[in-house]
Design a protein around this motif. Sequence first.
Motif, PDB file in Angstrom:
ATOM      1  N   GLU A   1     -16.860  55.128  53.005  1.00  0.00           N
ATOM      2  CA  GLU A   1     -17.007  54.297  52.802  1.00  0.00           C
ATOM      3  C   GLU A   1     -17.956  52.828  53.131  1.00  0.00           C
ATOM      4  O   GLU A   1     -18.022  51.808  52.825  1.00  0.00           O
ATOM      5  CB  GLU A   1     -16.271  53.769  54.047  1.00  0.00           C
ATOM      6  CG  GLU A   1     -14.512  52.856  53.974  1.00  0.00           C
ATOM      7  CD  GLU A   1     -15.092  51.237  54.867  1.00  0.00           C
ATOM      8  OE1 GLU A   1     -15.176  50.661  54.577  1.00  0.00           O
ATOM      9  OE2 GLU A   1     -16.548  51.856  55.341  1.00  0.00           O
TER      10      GLU A   1
ATOM     11  N   GLU B   1     -11.637  38.754  51.994  1.00  0.00           N
ATOM     12  CA  GLU B   1     -11.832  39.290  49.949  1.00  0.00           C
ATOM     13  C   GLU B   1     -12.876  38.511  50.051  1.00  0.00           C
ATOM     14  O   GLU B   1     -13.778  39.372  48.957  1.00  0.00           O
ATOM     15  CB  GLU B   1     -10.854  40.024  49.565  1.00  0.00           C
ATOM     16  CG  GLU B   1     -11.587  40.558  48.736  1.00  0.00           C
ATOM     17  CD  GLU B   1     -10.618  41.041  47.337  1.00  0.00           C
ATOM     18  OE1 GLU B   1     -10.270  42.914  47.202  1.00  0.00           O
ATOM     19  OE2 GLU B   1      -9.694  40.122  46.614  1.00  0.00           O
TER      20      GLU B   1
ATOM     21  N   GLN C   1     -16.276  60.219  56.535  1.00  0.00           N
ATOM     22  CA  GLN C   1     -15.687  59.202  55.996  1.00  0.00           C
ATOM     23  C   GLN C   1     -16.672  58.219  55.916  1.00  0.00           C
ATOM     24  O   GLN C   1     -16.078  57.056  55.518  1.00  0.00           O
ATOM     25  CB  GLN C   1     -14.275  59.337  56.487  1.00  0.00           C
ATOM     26  CG  GLN C   1     -13.428  60.583  56.166  1.00  0.00           C
ATOM     27  CD  GLN C   1     -12.018  61.092  56.562  1.00  0.00           C
ATOM     28  OE1 GLN C   1     -12.076  60.595  57.687  1.00  0.00           O
ATOM     29  NE2 GLN C   1     -11.047  61.432  55.298  1.00  0.00           N
TER      30      GLN C   1
ATOM     31  N   ARG D   1     -20.256  52.735  49.983  1.00  0.00           N
ATOM     32  CA  ARG D   1     -19.230  51.956  49.296  1.00  0.00           C
ATOM     33  C   ARG D   1     -19.240  50.669  49.050  1.00  0.00           C
ATOM     34  O   ARG D   1     -19.697  49.509  48.452  1.00  0.00           O
ATOM     35  CB  ARG D   1     -18.262  52.067  49.084  1.00  0.00           C
ATOM     36  CG  ARG D   1     -17.665  51.429  47.577  1.00  0.00           C
ATOM     37  CD  ARG D   1     -15.708  52.236  47.788  1.00  0.00           C
ATOM     38  NE  ARG D   1     -15.763  51.662  49.510  1.00  0.00           N
ATOM     39  CZ  ARG D   1     -15.241  51.087  49.562  1.00  0.00           C
ATOM     40  NH1 ARG D   1     -15.425  49.837  49.032  1.00  0.00           N
ATOM     41  NH2 ARG D   1     -14.447  50.109  50.468  1.00  0.00           N
ATOM     42  N   ARG D   2     -19.064  50.281  50.685  1.00  0.00           N
ATOM     43  CA  ARG D   2     -18.910  48.549  51.178  1.00  0.00           C
ATOM     44  C   ARG D   2     -20.148  48.381  51.332  1.00  0.00           C
ATOM     45  O   ARG D   2     -20.364  46.946  50.733  1.00  0.00           O
ATOM     46  CB  ARG D   2     -18.203  48.447  52.576  1.00  0.00           C
ATOM     47  CG  ARG D   2     -18.031  47.321  53.053  1.00  0.00           C
ATOM     48  CD  ARG D   2     -16.812  46.945  52.946  1.00  0.00           C
ATOM     49  NE  ARG D   2     -16.292  45.851  53.414  1.00  0.00           N
ATOM     50  CZ  ARG D   2     -16.310  44.738  53.116  1.00  0.00           C
ATOM     51  NH1 ARG D   2     -15.972  44.436  51.175  1.00  0.00           N
ATOM     52  NH2 ARG D   2     -15.749  43.373  53.457  1.00  0.00           N
TER      53      ARG D   2
ATOM     54  N   ARG E   1     -10.684  57.319  60.267  1.00  0.00           N
ATOM     55  CA  ARG E   1     -11.937  58.112  59.823  1.00  0.00           C
ATOM     56  C   ARG E   1     -12.717  59.212  60.339  1.00  0.00           C
ATOM     57  O   ARG E   1     -13.033  58.725  61.766  1.00  0.00           O
ATOM     58  CB  ARG E   1     -12.208  57.227  59.088  1.00  0.00           C
ATOM     59  CG  ARG E   1     -12.665  56.017  57.688  1.00  0.00           C
ATOM     60  CD  ARG E   1     -12.891  55.256  57.133  1.00  0.00           C
ATOM     61  NE  ARG E   1     -12.675  54.364  55.949  1.00  0.00           N
ATOM     62  CZ  ARG E   1     -12.057  53.453  56.233  1.00  0.00           C
ATOM     63  NH1 ARG E   1     -11.616  52.517  57.362  1.00  0.00           N
ATOM     64  NH2 ARG E   1     -11.815  52.971  54.733  1.00  0.00           N
TER      65      ARG E   1
ATOM     66  N   ARG F   1     -15.930  45.660  40.257  1.00  0.00           N
ATOM     67  CA  ARG F   1     -15.642  44.843  41.636  1.00  0.00           C
ATOM     68  C   ARG F   1     -16.779  46.256  42.866  1.00  0.00           C
ATOM     69  O   ARG F   1     -16.897  45.955  43.893  1.00  0.00           O
ATOM     70  CB  ARG F   1     -14.343  45.644  42.545  1.00  0.00           C
ATOM     71  CG  ARG F   1     -12.996  44.435  41.154  1.00  0.00           C
ATOM     72  CD  ARG F   1     -12.219  44.742  41.134  1.00  0.00           C
ATOM     73  NE  ARG F   1     -11.481  44.811  42.860  1.00  0.00           N
ATOM     74  CZ  ARG F   1     -10.883  43.662  43.606  1.00  0.00           C
ATOM     75  NH1 ARG F   1     -10.539  43.280  42.632  1.00  0.00           N
ATOM     76  NH2 ARG F   1     -10.845  44.342  45.578  1.00  0.00           N
ATOM     77  N   PRO F   2     -17.414  47.096  42.781  1.00  0.00           N
ATOM     78  CA  PRO F   2     -17.599  47.996  43.708  1.00  0.00           C
ATOM     79  C   PRO F   2     -18.966  47.512  43.886  1.00  0.00           C
ATOM     80  O   PRO F   2     -19.283  47.268  45.177  1.00  0.00           O
ATOM     81  CB  PRO F   2     -17.251  49.679  42.761  1.00  0.00           C
ATOM     82  CG  PRO F   2     -16.194  49.297  42.363  1.00  0.00           C
ATOM     83  CD  PRO F   2     -16.247  48.078  41.639  1.00  0.00           C
TER      84      PRO F   2
ATOM     85  N   LEU G   1     -15.700  45.535  47.212  1.00  0.00           N
ATOM     86  CA  LEU G   1     -14.595  45.520  46.325  1.00  0.00           C
ATOM     87  C   LEU G   1     -13.726  46.562  46.099  1.00  0.00           C
ATOM     88  O   LEU G   1     -14.949  47.933  45.429  1.00  0.00           O
ATOM     89  CB  LEU G   1     -14.215  44.738  45.982  1.00  0.00           C
ATOM     90  CG  LEU G   1     -14.783  43.229  46.153  1.00  0.00           C
ATOM     91  CD1 LEU G   1     -14.053  41.939  45.333  1.00  0.00           C
ATOM     92  CD2 LEU G   1     -14.227  42.745  47.217  1.00  0.00           C
ATOM     93  N   LYS G   2     -12.971  46.729  46.531  1.00  0.00           N
ATOM     94  CA  LYS G   2     -12.144  48.320  45.936  1.00  0.00           C
ATOM     95  C   LYS G   2     -11.755  47.766  44.856  1.00  0.00           C
ATOM     96  O   LYS G   2     -11.663  46.963  44.456  1.00  0.00           O
ATOM     97  CB  LYS G   2     -11.331  48.825  46.739  1.00  0.00           C
ATOM     98  CG  LYS G   2     -11.217  49.108  48.696  1.00  0.00           C
ATOM     99  CD  LYS G   2      -9.755  49.816  49.251  1.00  0.00           C
ATOM    100  CE  LYS G   2      -9.660  49.465  50.912  1.00  0.00           C
ATOM    101  NZ  LYS G   2      -8.836  49.753  51.338  1.00  0.00           N
ATOM    102  N   ASN G   3     -12.121  49.545  44.070  1.00  0.00           N
ATOM    103  CA  ASN G   3     -11.003  49.449  42.572  1.00  0.00           C
ATOM    104  C   ASN G   3      -9.894  49.461  42.497  1.00  0.00           C
ATOM    105  O   ASN G   3      -9.454  50.341  42.432  1.00  0.00           O
ATOM    106  CB  ASN G   3     -12.331  50.456  41.736  1.00  0.00           C
ATOM    107  CG  ASN G   3     -11.646  49.963  40.223  1.00  0.00           C
ATOM    108  OD1 ASN G   3     -12.004  48.872  39.887  1.00  0.00           O
ATOM    109  ND2 ASN G   3     -13.095  50.691  39.278  1.00  0.00           N
ATOM    110  N   ARG G   4      -9.850  47.876  42.657  1.00  0.00           N
ATOM    111  CA  ARG G   4      -8.267  47.829  42.248  1.00  0.00           C
ATOM    112  C   ARG G   4      -7.395  47.597  40.805  1.00  0.00           C
ATOM    113  O   ARG G   4      -8.656  47.307  39.951  1.00  0.00           O
ATOM    114  CB  ARG G   4      -7.224  46.743  42.993  1.00  0.00           C
ATOM    115  CG  ARG G   4      -7.585  46.923  44.268  1.00  0.00           C
ATOM    116  CD  ARG G   4      -7.064  46.181  45.398  1.00  0.00           C
ATOM    117  NE  ARG G   4      -7.135  44.747  45.096  1.00  0.00           N
ATOM    118  CZ  ARG G   4      -7.220  43.249  45.575  1.00  0.00           C
ATOM    119  NH1 ARG G   4      -7.059  43.265  46.545  1.00  0.00           N
ATOM    120  NH2 ARG G   4      -6.904  42.601  44.744  1.00  0.00           N
TER     121      ARG G   4
END
Length: 353
Positions: free
Chosen positions: A87, A285, A83, A90-91, A79, A342-343, A347-350
């Motif tokens: 990231e 996770e 980036q 977001r995290r 990254r 999730r976000p 967490l990533k939006n899977r």
Amino acid sequence: MSAINRRYDIDWLRVMAIGLLLLYHVAIGFQPWGMMIGFITNDKPLGSLWPIMAMLNVWRIPLLFFVSGMGVYFAMQHRSWKQLLLERSRRILIPFVFGLFAIVPLHMLLLQHYYHWELSYQPGPGHLWFLGNIFIYVVVLCPVLYYLKRHEQGKIVGWIKKLSGHPGWLLVVIAVFVAEVLLVDPMPYELYAMTWHGFFLGLVAFLFGFCFVLAGTAYWNMLLKWRWLFVVAAASLYTWRLLQPNMTVSNILLVIESNCWIFSVFAFGHKYLNHSGKALRYLSEAAYPVYIIHMVFLYLSSLLIFPLNIDVHLKFLLVLAGTVAGCFLCYEFVIRRVGVIRPLFGLKNRKGL
């Protein structure tokens, strides 16, 4: 962390540190001073918990800061600085802001209800102060971290790698933490949340955590070689503290004990925990969402169990079980499976859950 050169021991240590945090917070509800720092407390304390809590309290939060710095090293691998900031926003930043306005006020309402106080909406960082600190460290240290990462073959990193293979390097690490307590003079040392001591101690631990991974195998081999010395030193200093009136020793001795425990944890973790598996993938996770929501289920469990006329030891076990069960049920059936949520928990939006 990046899949390249992934360090599973660091993943395990992050999970274990969150677990210790949850256990420690449950134990606060059985200490006479728990209400002073905003916890629902049982009428009858459980004094036998305090020696264990006192041992953990000098290193459990610094360990999290170290591990967070290590995690940023791996997050930087592929990254750019832009980036990375995106990231980490977001995290870390989104869950922090969400928790500040939605999670913390919820467990504060439970506290107010238990003590029959007037109900009021009280947003604030609460137990999530740690996330705010970490995000500030990433922003402030970003130029330094990227300079070191991009010049891994340069003189500065070369010196770090050379020095880190020698145990004398750890004396430098301890000396920096000693300088922090001499300058800030915290009272008590273990008061990390929303204090300048917690901020600067976290900043130092975060930066050293990054450098520990940057240093490579020489550092970790040195830890392995001297691991039993760290354990003996930490245990000896803790024993000495136990023997003092009110367990009171100088902040300098607490710094040395704290770092010896942490060096021990890193050394034995590297030796025995550097392996993956289904349990690690799940817990790795889950740890972050569990950290964010655990106070809600702790207060809810305390509210339901503390009024019961049962043995205090059984109360502790029931509150612990209720907190853990509530956190993981909420994670498994709500946070993990609802894409829009999730976000908010980092967490990533899977798809496909």
